[in-house]
Design an enzyme around this catalytic site. Structure first.
Site, PDB file in Angstrom:
ATOM      1  N   ASP A 164       4.903  -2.404  14.657  1.00 58.19           N
ATOM      2  CA  ASP A 164       5.136  -3.462  13.605  1.00 58.19           C
ATOM      3  C   ASP A 164       6.123  -3.107  12.529  1.00 58.19           C
ATOM      4  OD1 ASP A 164       4.789  -5.807  12.082  1.00 58.19           O
ATOM      5  OD2 ASP A 164       3.217  -4.620  10.857  1.00 58.19           O
ATOM      6  N   HIS A 190       7.338  -6.263  10.817  1.00 59.08           N
ATOM      7  CA  HIS A 190       6.525  -5.575   9.516  1.00 59.08           C
ATOM      8  C   HIS A 190       5.661  -6.694   8.858  1.00 59.08           C
ATOM      9  CE1 HIS A 190       6.208  -2.234   6.508  1.00 59.08           C
ATOM     10  NE2 HIS A 190       5.164  -2.786   6.676  1.00 59.08           N
ATOM     11  N   ARG A 207       4.468   3.244   9.212  1.00 62.60           N
ATOM     12  CA  ARG A 207       5.832   3.190   8.715  1.00 62.60           C
ATOM     13  C   ARG A 207       6.646   3.759   9.858  1.00 62.60           C
ATOM     14  NH1 ARG A 207       4.325   0.389   5.407  1.00 62.60           N
ATOM     15  NH2 ARG A 207       4.692   0.604   2.990  1.00 62.60           N
ATOM     16  N   VAL A 213       0.852  -1.245  -0.049  1.00 62.93           N
ATOM     17  CA  VAL A 213      -0.017  -0.030   0.076  1.00 62.93           C
ATOM     18  C   VAL A 213       0.695   1.103   0.070  1.00 62.93           C
ATOM     19  CG1 VAL A 213      -1.859   1.120   1.201  1.00 62.93           C
ATOM     20  CG2 VAL A 213      -1.579  -1.288   1.483  1.00 62.93           C
ATOM     21  N   GLY A 214       1.826   1.173   0.923  1.00 64.15           N
ATOM     22  CA  GLY A 214       2.749   2.211   0.956  1.00 64.15           C
ATOM     23  C   GLY A 214       3.661   2.634  -0.079  1.00 64.15           C
ATOM     24  N   GLY A 252       2.155  -6.769   9.083  1.00 64.40           N
ATOM     25  CA  GLY A 252       0.707  -6.214   9.183  1.00 64.40           C
ATOM     26  C   GLY A 252      -0.372  -6.730   8.191  1.00 64.40           C
ATOM     27  N   SER A 253       0.368  -7.137   7.086  1.00 58.61           N
ATOM     28  CA  SER A 253      -0.542  -7.468   6.046  1.00 58.61           C
ATOM     29  C   SER A 253      -0.223  -9.138   5.818  1.00 58.61           C
ATOM     30  CB  SER A 253      -0.307  -6.861   4.595  1.00 58.61           C
ATOM     31  OG  SER A 253       1.171  -7.115   4.258  1.00 58.61           O
TER      32      SER A 253
HETATM   33  O1  LIG Z   1       2.501  -0.943   2.544  1.00 61.80           O
HETATM   34  C1  LIG Z   1       2.099  -2.206   2.808  1.00 61.80           C
HETATM   35  O2  LIG Z   1       1.302  -2.644   2.086  1.00 61.80           O
HETATM   36  C2  LIG Z   1       2.331  -2.813   4.044  1.00 61.80           C
HETATM   37  O3  LIG Z   1       3.253  -1.989   5.038  1.00 61.80           O
HETATM   38  C3  LIG Z   1       3.149  -4.140   3.995  1.00 61.80           C
HETATM   39  O4  LIG Z   1       1.957  -4.915   4.068  1.00 61.80           O
END
Ligand SMILES: O=C(O)[C@H](O)CO
Length: 325
Positions: A265, A289, A241, A79-80, A291-292
């Site tokens: 995270d 990291h 982030r 996403v970022g 999260g997803s």
């Molecule tokens: O930017 C993103 O998608 C997360 O930080 C990683 O899953």
């Protein structure tokens, strides 16, 4: 005409790769636990039509220069996109795409998990049980704050922030606050969230959750001053982030008990060196990291990143183009 050529900076799984390979000649970095070395990336990107990368790859002017004139899209499986020089890509008319929406639920779930794990001190408790510190049941041993009747403040009320709000509401909160540069009136009303200034959020919240994007305006926004405004009983959670936090200030805040605890995270750098001070603090939970990191979300991210590439190469509408620049 031959197939277009794509460089992929990591193995993105068989499903998504099969789709990409059907339509493109794919060159790929194969080591799953190591990012592609910079010189390897520079060498392999030359002459490619597309780049499919991860958040671990810095895609800047040097990479774009090495790519040459055929590069039509940079598609990140994240996403970022703070690791991409989006402005420079736009200047060169290179499309930029990311993978929003498909990981929102996973990141929101992890955020709430990290919140609970941190405030109930679970890593510390588990370690105590394992290492023989558990001598007896004791009235105040390993106690932490409860979400029940508490105030939760969410900084950054985008898709993820709203899904976190949706989930924490179930804990019978006193108040749900948010701070965002945009008002998000409809969503806030639906969720029963109140827009407040950052200062008000910091001083009123028992739990402060960062789900904001990393942009120049949010870089190191959680600094000494901000931690000092939080309650000494506050728990800080960051799943956005690492760059939104002044990490030295966080270490100071945790060491001096300016805040109660933190669960993070994301860090700077990633991976966080194992001798980092944060790992020595028992009021800090550090995750790598993740999260997803659900299988469904990661496959969906990979597939969306591929579909972004294919659409750009065909000159079609890109499903998730980065437009705001
Ligand atoms: O930017 C993103 O998608 C997360 O930080 C990683 O899953």
């Amino acid at each position: 005409m031959g197939k277009p050529s794509v460089y992929v900076t990591r193995d993105i799984g068989p499903e998504a790769l099969a789709v990409l390979k059907k339509h493109c000649n794919v060159t790929m970095w194969h080591e799953p636990m190591n990012p592609v070395p910079r010189d390897e990336l520079i060498k392999n990107i030359a002459g490619k039509d597309a780049l499919l990368c991860l958040l671990t790859d810095t895609i800047d002017v040097d990479v774009l220069n090495a790519a040459g004139p055929y590069l039509k899209i940079v598609s990140t499986m994240s996403v970022g996109f703070d690791h991409l020089d989006v402005r420079e890509m736009k200047r060169r008319s290179i499309k930029v795409a990311h993978t929003p929406n498909v990981s929102t639920d996973s990141v929101a779930e992890l955020t709430v998990t990290l919140l609970l794990v941190t405030c109930r001190r679970l890593p510390e408790a588990s370690e105590a049980a394992r290492n023989g510190e558990w001598k007896t049941w004791s009235p105040f041993w390993l106690c932490g704050p409860s979400l029940n009747n508490s105030t939760v403040g969410i900084v950054g009320f985008g898709r993820i922030g709203q899904q976190v709000a949706q989930r924490v509401k179930a804990f019978n909160l006193k108040s749900l606050l948010y701070y965002d540069q945009y008002e998000k009136k409809r969503e806030a009303k639906e969720l029963g969230a109140e827009l407040v200034s950052l200062d008000e959020l910091l001083t009123r919240s028992d739990f402060v959750i960062a789900t904001c994007v990393l942009i120049p305006e949010t870089a190191k926004m959680f600094n000494d001053e901000v931690f000092q405004k939080m309650k000494p009983t506050a728990v800080f959670i960051n799943t956005s982030r690492g760059g939104v936090v002044d990490q030295d200030a966080l270490i100071r805040a945790l060491k001096t008990k300016t805040i109660f605890a933190a669960g993070i995270d994301v860090t700077v750098p990633e991976p966080l060196p194992t001798d980092n001070e944060l790992f020595k603090l028992n009021n800090c939970v550090v995750l790598p990291h993740v999260g997803s990191a659900t299988i469904g979300a990661r496959n969906a991210m990979a597939m969306l990143a591929v579909n972004n590439v294919l659409a750009a190469l065909r000159g079609e509408r890109i499903p998730a183009e980065v437009v705001e620049y």
